[in-house]
Design a protein around this motif. Sequence first.
Motif, PDB file in Angstrom:
ATOM      1  N   CYS A   1      -6.370  -8.212  11.574  1.00 43.96           N
ATOM      2  CA  CYS A   1      -6.128  -7.568  10.278  1.00 43.96           C
ATOM      3  C   CYS A   1      -6.166  -8.606   9.152  1.00 43.96           C
ATOM      4  CB  CYS A   1      -4.768  -6.866  10.255  1.00 43.96           C
ATOM      5  SG  CYS A   1      -4.724  -5.308  11.145  1.00 43.96           S
ATOM      6  N   VAL A   2      -5.518  -9.746   9.410  1.00 39.50           N
ATOM      7  CA  VAL A   2      -5.495 -10.811   8.401  1.00 39.50           C
ATOM      8  C   VAL A   2      -6.919 -11.293   8.134  1.00 39.50           C
ATOM      9  CG1 VAL A   2      -4.684 -13.143   7.879  1.00 39.50           C
ATOM     10  CG2 VAL A   2      -3.173 -11.530   9.029  1.00 39.50           C
TER      11      VAL A   2
ATOM     12  N   LEU B   1      -5.034  -1.551   1.754  1.00 36.95           N
ATOM     13  CA  LEU B   1      -3.874  -1.036   2.488  1.00 36.95           C
ATOM     14  C   LEU B   1      -4.064  -1.335   3.966  1.00 36.95           C
ATOM     15  CD1 LEU B   1      -1.321   0.771   2.857  1.00 36.95           C
ATOM     16  CD2 LEU B   1      -2.829   2.753   2.752  1.00 36.95           C
ATOM     17  N   ILE B   2      -3.088  -2.044   4.546  1.00 32.46           N
ATOM     18  CA  ILE B   2      -3.166  -2.391   5.967  1.00 32.46           C
ATOM     19  C   ILE B   2      -2.110  -1.598   6.732  1.00 32.46           C
ATOM     20  CG2 ILE B   2      -3.085  -4.259   7.676  1.00 32.46           C
ATOM     21  CD1 ILE B   2      -3.675  -6.244   5.471  1.00 32.46           C
ATOM     22  N   PHE B   3      -2.521  -0.917   7.783  1.00 31.38           N
ATOM     23  CA  PHE B   3      -1.560  -0.166   8.603  1.00 31.38           C
ATOM     24  C   PHE B   3      -1.146  -0.972   9.822  1.00 31.38           C
ATOM     25  CE2 PHE B   3      -3.361   3.532   6.383  1.00 31.38           C
ATOM     26  CZ  PHE B   3      -2.180   4.190   6.053  1.00 31.38           C
ATOM     27  N   LEU B   4       0.168  -1.261   9.914  1.00 33.72           N
ATOM     28  CA  LEU B   4       0.700  -1.956  11.083  1.00 33.72           C
ATOM     29  C   LEU B   4       1.867  -1.150  11.643  1.00 33.72           C
ATOM     30  CD1 LEU B   4       0.280  -5.614   9.837  1.00 33.72           C
ATOM     31  CD2 LEU B   4      -0.739  -4.661  11.889  1.00 33.72           C
ATOM     32  N   THR B   5       2.678  -1.766  12.540  1.00 36.77           N
ATOM     33  CA  THR B   5       3.611  -0.924  13.282  1.00 36.77           C
ATOM     34  C   THR B   5       5.085  -1.025  12.904  1.00 36.77           C
ATOM     35  OG1 THR B   5       3.999  -2.531  15.006  1.00 36.77           O
ATOM     36  CG2 THR B   5       2.108  -1.094  15.293  1.00 36.77           C
TER      37      THR B   5
ATOM     38  N   TYR C   1      -9.682   0.087  -0.040  1.00 32.01           N
ATOM     39  CA  TYR C   1      -9.934  -0.416   1.310  1.00 32.01           C
ATOM     40  C   TYR C   1      -8.748  -0.124   2.213  1.00 32.01           C
ATOM     41  CZ  TYR C   1     -13.887  -3.089  -0.407  1.00 32.01           C
ATOM     42  OH  TYR C   1     -15.088  -3.452  -0.941  1.00 32.01           O
ATOM     43  N   VAL C   2      -9.032   0.349   3.411  1.00 37.29           N
ATOM     44  CA  VAL C   2      -7.987   0.506   4.408  1.00 37.29           C
ATOM     45  C   VAL C   2      -8.349  -0.336   5.619  1.00 37.29           C
ATOM     46  CG1 VAL C   2      -7.058   2.121   6.129  1.00 37.29           C
ATOM     47  CG2 VAL C   2      -7.105   2.778   3.723  1.00 37.29           C
ATOM     48  N   ILE C   3      -7.365  -1.076   6.126  1.00 39.22           N
ATOM     49  CA  ILE C   3      -7.551  -1.778   7.393  1.00 39.22           C
ATOM     50  C   ILE C   3      -6.601  -1.113   8.375  1.00 39.22           C
ATOM     51  CG2 ILE C   3      -7.408  -3.988   8.613  1.00 39.22           C
ATOM     52  CD1 ILE C   3      -7.779  -5.363   5.868  1.00 39.22           C
TER      53      ILE C   3
ATOM     54  N   CYS D   1     -13.163   1.816   5.141  1.00 37.88           N
ATOM     55  CA  CYS D   1     -12.117   1.710   6.145  1.00 37.88           C
ATOM     56  C   CYS D   1     -12.588   0.843   7.299  1.00 37.88           C
ATOM     57  CB  CYS D   1     -11.727   3.086   6.665  1.00 37.88           C
ATOM     58  SG  CYS D   1     -10.488   3.013   7.969  1.00 37.88           S
ATOM     59  N   TYR D   2     -11.838  -0.236   7.557  1.00 36.15           N
ATOM     60  CA  TYR D   2     -12.152  -1.135   8.667  1.00 36.15           C
ATOM     61  C   TYR D   2     -11.190  -0.847   9.802  1.00 36.15           C
ATOM     62  CZ  TYR D   2     -15.177  -3.657   5.498  1.00 36.15           C
ATOM     63  OH  TYR D   2     -16.179  -3.980   4.627  1.00 36.15           O
ATOM     64  N   ARG D   3     -11.743  -0.388  10.891  1.00 39.29           N
ATOM     65  CA  ARG D   3     -10.914  -0.074  12.049  1.00 39.29           C
ATOM     66  C   ARG D   3     -10.936  -1.235  13.030  1.00 39.29           C
ATOM     67  NH1 ARG D   3     -12.598   6.332  12.936  1.00 39.29           N
ATOM     68  NH2 ARG D   3     -11.362   7.065  11.176  1.00 39.29           N
ATOM     69  N   ILE D   4      -9.753  -1.732  13.366  1.00 39.82           N
ATOM     70  CA  ILE D   4      -9.669  -2.884  14.269  1.00 39.82           C
ATOM     71  C   ILE D   4      -9.745  -2.385  15.709  1.00 39.82           C
ATOM     72  CG2 ILE D   4      -8.342  -4.999  14.799  1.00 39.82           C
ATOM     73  CD1 ILE D   4      -9.334  -4.867  11.912  1.00 39.82           C
TER      74      ILE D   4
END
Length: 702
Positions: A268-269, A286-290, A362-364, A408-411
């Motif tokens: 993500c980084v 915007l980064i989605f984590l847990t 942007y969404v990660i 949107c970047y999907r990891i």
Amino acid sequence: MDSKFNLLYKNSNNIPKFQIKRKPSPVVFNNGGPTARKKIALNLNVQTNNFKNKNKVSIQEQRRKLPIFEKRNKLLELIRRHNTLIILGETGSGKTTQIPQYINSARLQNNGKIGITQPRRVAAISVAMRVAQEVGDAVGVGETVGYTVRFEDVTSPRTKIKYLTDGMLLREAMVDNLLMEYTFIILDEAHERTIHTDVLFGIVKQAQKAREEKKLRPLKILIMSATMDVDHFSDYFNNCRAVYLEGRTYPVNVYYTLTTHEDYQTACVATFFKIHQQAPWDHDVLIFLTGQEEIEAVAQQIRILSRDPDVAGPSVKVCPLYASQPTTQQITVFQPAPENTRKVIIATNVAETSITISGIRYVIDSGMVKARTYHPATGLDMLKVQRISQEQSWQRTGRAGREAEGYCYRIYTRSQYEHMQKSTIPEIQRANLSIVVIQLLALGIHAASFDFMDKPPKDSILAAFEQLKLLGAVETVDSRTLTTLGKKMVQFPLDPRFSKILLSAQEYGCLEEILTIVSLLSGESIFLNPSSKREQAMTSRQKFLSPYGDHITLLNAFRVYNNLGSNSQRSWCHEHYLNMRNMSYAAQVRTQLLEVCQRLKLPIVSCGNDTEPVRKCLLAGLFMNVAELHKEKQYITLDKRQVVNIHPSSVIHGQQPQFVLFTEVVQTSKCYLRGLTTIESQWLYDIVPDYARSHIRFNKDI
DNA sequence: GAGCACTGC
């Protein structure tokens, strides 16, 4: 570009060691060709900032500009013709605010009321305020348009459009299961499948049928949802008609990684900096984590790397975002970043539904979420990081396309995406059902025969019945009715175990104390533990500590707080590292519970400074939550014989009392008991003799 | 000696 990107990690030696687990490699994505482009649909979220009259366009003009406006007559026609209708609406379609008004101005509700449910309080309140404004009532909210949420009822006898939380409508249904107050029930955000909405599905369906059979005023049902699971909804509601409303969303370009990334945090980084070097400064990320810890770690990492002179791009404003954050910190997320500064929001799934932030391009998406699951066999709750569902991934993706075309970047790889669960498992299938079971019994329904859209596991229903039987709320696991005690228990907005504790307090003469403890357990923790000032926090709270455990400690803190004048409470909380918001929430809950106690004519008495009655009383409801010292620092639960440990946050940690009572068990790295009180084993024999004989002896036999 | 997502009555 990629090699330059790699360099940036070599120069950054300031990073705390727990954050970067291995040297990150650049993350490679597919090229986002035409197939990756997908216009997606989402639910409408409350966006208070959108309600502002930016261009001085009149409110009525704004209403006419909504995509839904052109379909007004067609919609009304469908609503007239069908008793149940599913409305699928994309984000910004205006369904939540407009449809109730259309029905009201067309006088379809025949002098009845329209009830619109929302899963969240803030949503119910803010939408009601907006609609009151649109309707043009001089007095504002509380007249034609009103809302009802816990602690607040802003309605009048003249209210025609009433927004309320789904939990509130469920409470109302327990008083009148035909919901005669309403001629329309609109269940909004149905795709979220909260436990309350799921129960309401069955309740409104049954009410509609019963009213028809009894030739009472008909009940019209509208189910409003984002565009997912249509067939599932329609099947359940007797193959009812579904209509689709267009919204206002922009295309989002979706990218998948070409390889899997187990260290999704670092990926993500890396992805953030890749975007950072290319995108215009005013495009926010915007980064989605847990979870909190992970978010703070990644935030720190981005802060450090962004200051590296080798990193190209504008300055960076890093905003962590999670629900348990102090409100003041949450506000900064909404403030636009200064000139030539990029804002990056690092969030849990609060940003998926509850909180909407503008400016995101942007969404990660890490593809992960922390979720709670209940295991009926052990009675344990587990908090586990797991993969999100496909629906959830589109929800996250949509956050990039609210105002303009987004990315949107999907990891995760496309194949990983295809292996994800299609939908998130509804809450009702992964929760402790004792509250649902007791509430249904109050309506004369046995949960095993209730018409659920998705049935909860049989084991969960059985476990709930067994618990209710032990508590004395039902006679047998087949009961369709509640005992006298059970009927009293269901009056409280609490887990049945806590209701039982309140109802036992009379016997021990400690209702004052028990009211306080139960209220504090209803909300989030009142103790603040900032990592930088942990020592100070601990010493400042020393005076509240009780050798008898966490519950008495809570009681001690609240007693002091409650005796202070309202103007000194804030500074006192600050001095003692106590969360003022959670403290005053507990005070509100306490007032509400006190009212129920008074209604039930319970004597409000205090046991003073004697802790024994309080601890015995807690045991009267939590006797199935007892653990015995097994060996060095290790405990074993009497009920299911689970090996457990005392959580280090407990005031009991470090001591090893023979018997402890606990409020919850959460499995993280180990099984931990949280919220502890020391007890005597003899009390168990006195309070629940049968249970004590079977369980304590059993344990000794091992 | 760990570290908890999110709602709601």
